[in-house]
Design a protein around this motif. Structure first.
Motif, short mmCIF file in Angstrom:
data_model
loop_
_atom_site.label_atom_id
_atom_site.label_comp_id
_atom_site.label_asym_id
_atom_site.label_seq_id
_atom_site.Cartn_x
_atom_site.Cartn_y
_atom_site.Cartn_z
N LEU A 194 0.81 -1.21 0.00
CA LEU A 194 0.00 0.00 0.00
C LEU A 194 0.85 1.27 0.00
CD1 LEU A 194 -3.01 -0.95 2.30
CD2 LEU A 194 -2.73 -1.20 -0.17
N TRP A 210 -0.61 3.26 -2.93
CA TRP A 210 -1.40 4.42 -2.51
C TRP A 210 -0.57 5.69 -2.43
CZ3 TRP A 210 -4.85 2.41 2.16
CH2 TRP A 210 -5.79 1.49 1.67
N MET A 253 -7.54 -6.03 5.13
CA MET A 253 -7.83 -5.18 3.97
C MET A 253 -9.31 -4.81 3.92
SD MET A 253 -5.17 -4.22 2.43
CE MET A 253 -6.16 -3.38 1.19
N GLU A 254 -10.19 -5.68 4.35
CA GLU A 254 -11.62 -5.36 4.37
C GLU A 254 -11.87 -4.17 5.31
OE1 GLU A 254 -13.47 -9.01 5.50
OE2 GLU A 254 -13.14 -9.96 3.54
N GLU A 295 -10.29 -0.86 3.71
CA GLU A 295 -11.11 -0.31 2.61
C GLU A 295 -12.37 0.35 3.17
OE1 GLU A 295 -10.18 0.17 -0.25
OE2 GLU A 295 -8.73 -1.38 -0.85
N GLU A 296 -12.95 -0.23 4.22
CA GLU A 296 -14.14 0.35 4.82
C GLU A 296 -13.83 1.71 5.43
OE1 GLU A 296 -17.65 -0.84 8.06
OE2 GLU A 296 -15.91 -2.16 7.80
N ARG A 347 -11.28 3.70 4.69
CA ARG A 347 -10.91 4.62 3.61
C ARG A 347 -12.16 5.14 2.89
NH1 ARG A 347 -7.55 3.40 -1.75
NH2 ARG A 347 -6.27 5.28 -1.90
N GLU A 348 -13.15 4.28 2.74
CA GLU A 348 -14.39 4.69 2.09
C GLU A 348 -15.11 5.76 2.91
OE1 GLU A 348 -18.55 2.55 0.67
OE2 GLU A 348 -16.70 1.38 0.71
#
Length: 566
Positions: free
Chosen positions: A311, A315, A422-423, A426-427, A429-430
């Motif tokens: 990342l 990123w 990672m789940e 991503e949550e 970050r969203e």
């Protein structure tokens, strides 16, 4: 790593094994329990085979130590080059008592210092503040002014030792004092080594020590990162800390995910400040807990390195190898220590320490067996340090780089930990519309982290109370006799002696110089400038911890937590 024909043969052989060898034994004897799980409540299979890691690509997912993705370690030789830094936590009473403990630990073979501060110092308050009554020197060393830091490091060359400071809201002041000590000793700032915890996002998630609100706290963290990149390039300006998240009751996956989220938020804030990622990222460090589930913890550390390397590249366009190397300190799990039968803690700590070593830690603190009862005594500290030394010198664990690499079980657990982490990432970050910085701040505002940890903690406690999770000496294998050891007691005169020292410093210092230095801190805040140069000058004028932190509180207001419902 295996072709389809090999995997098909393995599956066929496993089915035969289960029918002909395993089945009759299960029918006759069964197993110890219906379900096997880690401390974090992840299911553990009976047996792992190549089929469980069929999708593993050796070069992309594992590689070699010292090369991306660093799953197998950040250095090519790891402990064959030198062992991890053995860093035992120390701090109680006044600076004089803690200086004595520092010298004792160095004489016993410790290779790095780690400093614990009392609650007033952690909260940015002076020892003569009425709110500090009964707390001065009780759970760490009291540091009010540079004079205390001078005593703390008397007889210790800060150019020769690496020092860790476990402090957060008032971390910039302690860091400034350490820089001032280096200046006094004639040690070039660029040679100063150590780590400042300075992780305020973790405080708002778990440990709950703060002075000012999250956003200005984040700005102050970045002030330290920016100053360190320029002035003390060998010093780690922040230790992104999952330890306290785990101690609050999180799972291993939550610890890793929330810690990495905080780390990426700091990266984004520094980039927004105008810093190039490769200018500061090599100085970032991490701090993880190591609990009882041996293989889960090893997998967590390996997954952490792999996620971070990928990342930071994808990123944040990190280019330098050092920017993508996740380097971390490990501390054994305080939460796992029991007041009942405290000598059992020696075994727990040994297992946890070995997991940290096999997971590739860069430094390690082993808890003392009496810490569930009080600050550790000298005998307990020596046993904790000897535990590390025996692992390093006698066990052979330090002789092979990533000895668990290739284990079907560990690789499968590493993959699962990475996927679940990672789940979460991503949550979060969203929540910030693609920004981890905004995602973390939004998650704090909504109470997201608190709810996730609370649910995990509640589920764990339920398993302990039902007996599903066995804690030896607590809900199984209990005894009636008193097993408490002699414990360290802090001298009750400490508080008054510390207040007397503070009063003497205030009498001797130049009040006009103090006032001018504090005004410079205030001016830097108002101008939106980096506040660290002004803080360094303020501590050199013997402004107190409380006086400096009060400038920030006056500028930004005191923080009171409000957990949202969204």
């Amino acid at each position: 790593m295996y072709d389809d024909d090999d995997l098909a043969s393995i599956r066929e052989a496993r089915e035969e094994f289960e029918a002909e060898t395993l089945g009759p034994v299960l029918d006759r004897f069964g197993e110890r329990k219906d379900r096997f799980a880690t401390v974090s409540n992840l299911d553990v299979d009976r047996l792992y085979t190549p089929d469980d890691v069929a999708d593993l690509d050796y070069l992309d997912d594992l590689g070699f130590p010292g090369e991306e993705p660093f799953t197998r370690g950040v250095y090519p030789t790891m402990y064959r080059g030198r062992t991890w830094t053995m860093r035992q936590f120390a701090g109680f009473g006044t600076a004089t008592e803690t200086n004595e403990r520092f010298h004792y630990l160095i004489d016993e073979g410790q290779t790095g210092l780690s400093t614990a501060f009392d609650m007033p110092t952690l909260m940015g308050k002076d020892s003569d503040d009425p709110l500090t009554d009964g707390e001065v020197g009780k759970e760490g060393v009291a540091v009010d002014t540079l004079r205390d830091m001078e005593v703390l490091f008397e007889g210790i060359d800060v150019g020769e030792v690496s020092t860790s400071f476990t402090i957060n809201p008032s971390a910039p002041v302690i860091y400034a004092m350490y820089v001032a000590i280096a200046d006094q000793q004639g040690v070039p700032r660029e040679e100063l080594r150590g780590t400042l915890q300075n992780d305020m996002l973790k405080e708002f998630i778990a440990q709950k020590e703060w002075v000012i609100p999250p956003e200005p706290s984040l700005d102050l963290v970045t002030d330290v990162i920016e100053f360190a990149a320029d002035e003390t390039p060998k010093f780690n300006p922040v230790s992104v800390s999952g330890y306290h998240i785990r101690e609050a009751g999180s799972t291993a996956v939550q610890e890793l995910a929330f810690t990495l989220a905080d780390g990426f938020a700091y990266v984004e804030d520094a980039i927004e400040r105008g810093l190039a990622v490769d200018e500061f990222a090599p100085q970032l460090s991490f701090f993880f807990n190591c609990h009882n589930s041996f293989f889960e913890e090893i997998a967590k550390f390996r997954a952490a390195r792999r996620i971070y390397a990928r990342l930071m590249d994808e990123w944040y366009d990190a280019d330098a190898t050092a920017s993508k190397q996740l380097k971390f300190h490990t501390q054994t799990a305080g939460q796992s220590l029991t007041a009942q039968q405290p000598l059992n803690n020696v075994v727990r700590v040994t297992i946890q320490a070995l997991a940290g070593v096999l997971g590739g830690t860069q430094s390690l603190h082993t808890n003392s067996f009496d810490e569930a009862l009080a600050l550790p005594g000298e005998k307990a500290v020596r046993v904790a340090l000897r535990t590390q030394q025996i692992i390093g010198e006698e066990s052979g664990a330090a002789d092979i780089v990533d000895p668990m690499g290739g284990s079907f079980a560990v690789e499968a657990l590493t993959d699962e930990t990475e996927q679940r982490t990672m789940e979460y990432l991503e949550e979060i970050r969203e929540m910030g519309d693609g920004s981890m910085r905004e995602g973390v701040l939004t998650a704090l505002e909504r109470g997201y982290f608190h709810r996730e940890i609370q649910e995990a903690s509640y589920e764990y406690q339920e398993r302990v109370e039902s007996g599903e999770e066995v804690v030896v000496g607590v809900n199984e294998f209990t005894i009636e006799e008193d097993t408490r050891p002699d414990i360290l007691k802090v001298d009750e005169t400490v508080e008054q002696r510390q207040r007397d020292r503070l009063a003497a410093v205030k009498d001797e210092r130049d009040d006009d110089a103090v006032e001018a230095a504090l005004s410079s801190v205030e001016d830097a805040i108002e101008a939106g400038e980096n506040t660290m140069p002004a803080i360094v000058e303020a501590v050199k004028a013997y402004a107190t911890m409380g006086e400096i932190m009060r400038v920030f509180e006056d500028a930004h207001g005191a923080y009171e937590e409000e957990i949202g419902l969204a």
